[in-house]
Design a protein around this motif. Structure first.
Motif, mmCIF file in Angstrom:
data_model
loop_
_atom_site.group_PDB
_atom_site.id
_atom_site.type_symbol
_atom_site.label_atom_id
_atom_site.label_comp_id
_atom_site.label_asym_id
_atom_site.label_seq_id
_atom_site.Cartn_x
_atom_site.Cartn_y
_atom_site.Cartn_z
ATOM 1 N N GLY A 120 0.817 -1.212 0.000
ATOM 2 C CA GLY A 120 0.000 0.000 0.000
ATOM 3 C C GLY A 120 0.846 1.255 0.000
ATOM 4 N N ALA A 121 1.951 1.237 0.750
ATOM 5 C CA ALA A 121 2.840 2.396 0.797
ATOM 6 C C ALA A 121 3.468 2.645 -0.573
ATOM 7 N N ALA A 122 3.908 1.581 -1.235
ATOM 8 C CA ALA A 122 4.519 1.725 -2.557
ATOM 9 C C ALA A 122 3.500 2.233 -3.573
ATOM 10 N N TRP A 123 2.284 1.719 -3.512
ATOM 11 C CA TRP A 123 1.245 2.198 -4.432
ATOM 12 C C TRP A 123 0.918 3.675 -4.189
ATOM 13 N N ALA A 124 0.862 4.062 -2.908
ATOM 14 C CA ALA A 124 0.568 5.460 -2.589
ATOM 15 C C ALA A 124 1.657 6.377 -3.125
ATOM 16 N N LEU A 125 2.915 5.971 -2.986
ATOM 17 C CA LEU A 125 4.006 6.785 -3.509
ATOM 18 C C LEU A 125 3.926 6.889 -5.035
#
Length: 534
Positions: free
Chosen positions: A239-244
């Motif tokens: 989720g963090a990678a997608w948000a970035l």
């Protein structure tokens, strides 16, 4: 109390600092203290790899091995000047219509006056911290290759876990490179595959090429990261990678000259569909127990009043927004503090984003004893003060320490992804009906469950979204990037009090859309070029 991984960050920071790291991208500063431990001693077993990963995470919250000060990671510069969140926040907020600061320390007023230079100590401190984080990520990745694990007798099972750690560290490196790309543009570039020494200097990478690199890294690690919402609290997941990626794509036209709004919508929706939900009460997002039952935050920087002590991070964000003068107008205990520092306030432009502060729960300001207008930037009593970050729990109990706060910093959260999708849709990259649904979900929460603040499809415009992003995300280090994307950061078409150092505000040169490469690094690394106009 935070989990063991995060609570140990201070101790792990000491151990990890003993490692002899690869030389930094910024060679003008002595980046680490000298110890006698070798890499084989530091990475002696599988457990050590998790400990050293904690050091990488700790670099976003701590400034050195001792905490709160006294043994810094980066020598030759004050620890407050090189704190990651404090200086990143300052660069993103104090340069805009959302914040001013009262202090007269060298370089502090330059943020809002927009008159910084390549010799500025804060410009250098932030730049050094970003590249220091890249350096320790590179070092970790060098020490965790398959060959290194085999040479240390790490078992296949443990090697599988360490492969997941590597993916997290690659994400953290991508995050710091993203911040450096956004703030400084064309920077020195190294990976774990580079050997940088006294005769080999880091090459310069252009902003557009750095964008491609970060994008490729985030996509490459997708299958190795733990599934969204499944990792240990405070650690990165899919989720963090997608948000970035969503945030990068939303700003792609600024970074590369080519818009990527459909991609921004795609990745924002991947986050949205991963099971995150809005925290029911907006204010609880920024309290001392915001690590508990928080389904909205995608990636936090974790702070603990007993174990991650620094004068930056949320300790800075909380204390600086409370008066340092004890009088009847201020009650530091309301903020869970023993006292305030009397620094940050809002301009009238931020306050006026909220036409109905009685109904919109996000528009909370301390006004007693304060003036709306700001005749003097250095007078804390000039300017209303947002009530946002506090060191008390959702039940009203104080944090574990009244100096160093427990409140975690939300680097990415769901509401930002809702608004990211909405903006991408209005710019032609997504479904407008879905965008309206997402925006009204944010506003329903803001209006305490009431739909009275909801908007109609005709109201969903870019101007509305820029204002709504300010209402929802003020003081969360998004504003400078947003204003640049909308063409309003340097332009005379949108002014705020003291923009460009003039009380009424004025336009400034587009030069200031990027910060300068510090002159100290330019003098050493001949591969670098100064950004235009400096």
């Amino acid at each position: 109390m935070k989990n063991t991984f995060i609570r140990s960050a201070k101790v792990l920071s000491i151990a990890a600092s003993a490692l002899v790291l690869a030389p930094s991208c910024t060679k003008d500063l002595n980046q680490l203290p000298t110890y006698d431990l070798t890499s084989n001693q530091v990475y002696k077993d599988a457990a050590s790899y998790k400990s050293q990963m904690a050091k990488v995470y700790a670099g976003f919250a701590l400034t050195g091995s001792q905490g709160p000060a006294g043994n810094p990671d980066i020598k030759g510069i004050d620890e407050g000047t090189s704190d990651y969140i404090r200086q990143y926040w300052s660069a993103q907020e104090l340069t805009t219509d959302e914040g001013v600061i009262a202090w007269g320390d060298p370089g502090v007023q330059d943020w809002h006056n927009m008159n910084w230079s390549s010799s500025g100590v804060l410009i250098r401190g932030l730049y050094s911290r970003l590249l220091y984080q890249v350096t320790i990520c590179n070092s970790y990745l060098q020490q965790s290759t398959d060959a290194m694990l085999a040479s240390r007798g790490i078992s296949t099972t443990d090697a599988t876990s360490i492969a997941a750690y590597r993916a997290e560290v690659r994400f953290l490196r991508a995050l710091s490179y993203y911040h450096a790309m956004d703030l400084y543009g064309n920077i020195p570039f190294t990976t774990e595959n580079d050997v940088i020494g006294t005769t080999t200097l880091p090459p310069r990478i252009t902003r557009a090429d750095l964008f491609k690199y970060i994008e490729s890294e985030l996509k490459a690690i997708d299958g190795s990261l733990i599934s969204a919402r499944k990792n240990e609290y405070g650690r990165a997941d899919q989720g963090a990678a997608w948000a970035l990626l969503a945030k990068m794509y939303l700003n792609a036209q600024v970074y590369t000259g080519t818009p990527r709004y459909a991609d921004a919508a795609t990745y924002a929706k991947k986050v949205i569909d991963a099971g995150y939900t809005l925290m029911p009460k907006y204010g609880n997002l920024f309290l001392a127990d915001n690590d508990k039952n928080n389904p909205e935050v995608i990636f936090p920087i974790v702070f603990d009043g007993k174990f991650t002590q620094s004068y930056g991070g949320t300790t800075f964000l909380t204390h600086a927004a409370v008066s340092g003068t004890a009088d009847a107008n201020w009650n530091p205990a309301y903020y869970g503090l023993g006292g305030g520092w009397g620094g940050t306030r809002a301009t009238s432009a931020l306050f006026q984003q909220f036409p109905d502060t009685a109904a919109d729960s996000r528009g909370r300001f301390h006004t007693r004893g304060q003036t709306l207008d700001i005749p003097a930037l250095t007078n804390f009593a000039n300017g209303y003060v947002p009530i946002k970050f506090r060191n008390v729990t959702s039940t009203g109990a104080p944090g574990s320490d009244n100096t160093f706060v427990d409140t975690d910093y939300p680097m990415f959260r769901l509401a930002d992804m809702y608004l990211t999708y909405a903006e991408a849709a209005v710019r032609g990259g997504g479904d407008l009906g879905l965008a309206l649904t997402y925006v009204n979900a944010v506003r329903t929460r803001a209006y305490n469950g009431s739909t009275s603040g909801n908007i109609a499809s005709g109201d969903l415009t870019l101007d509305f979204l820029l204002a709504e992003r300010s209402r929802e995300l003020y003081w969360e280090a998004t504003r400078r990037t947003d204003l640049i994307r909308f063409g309003r950061f340097t332009s005379a078409s949108y002014l705020w009090p003291w923009k460009g150092g003039v009380a009424a505000g004025r336009g400034v040169a587009d030069t200031y859309s990027l910060f300068p490469i510090p002159s100290s690094d330019l003098s050493i690394n001949t591969n670098l070029q100064q950004n235009p106009g400096y």
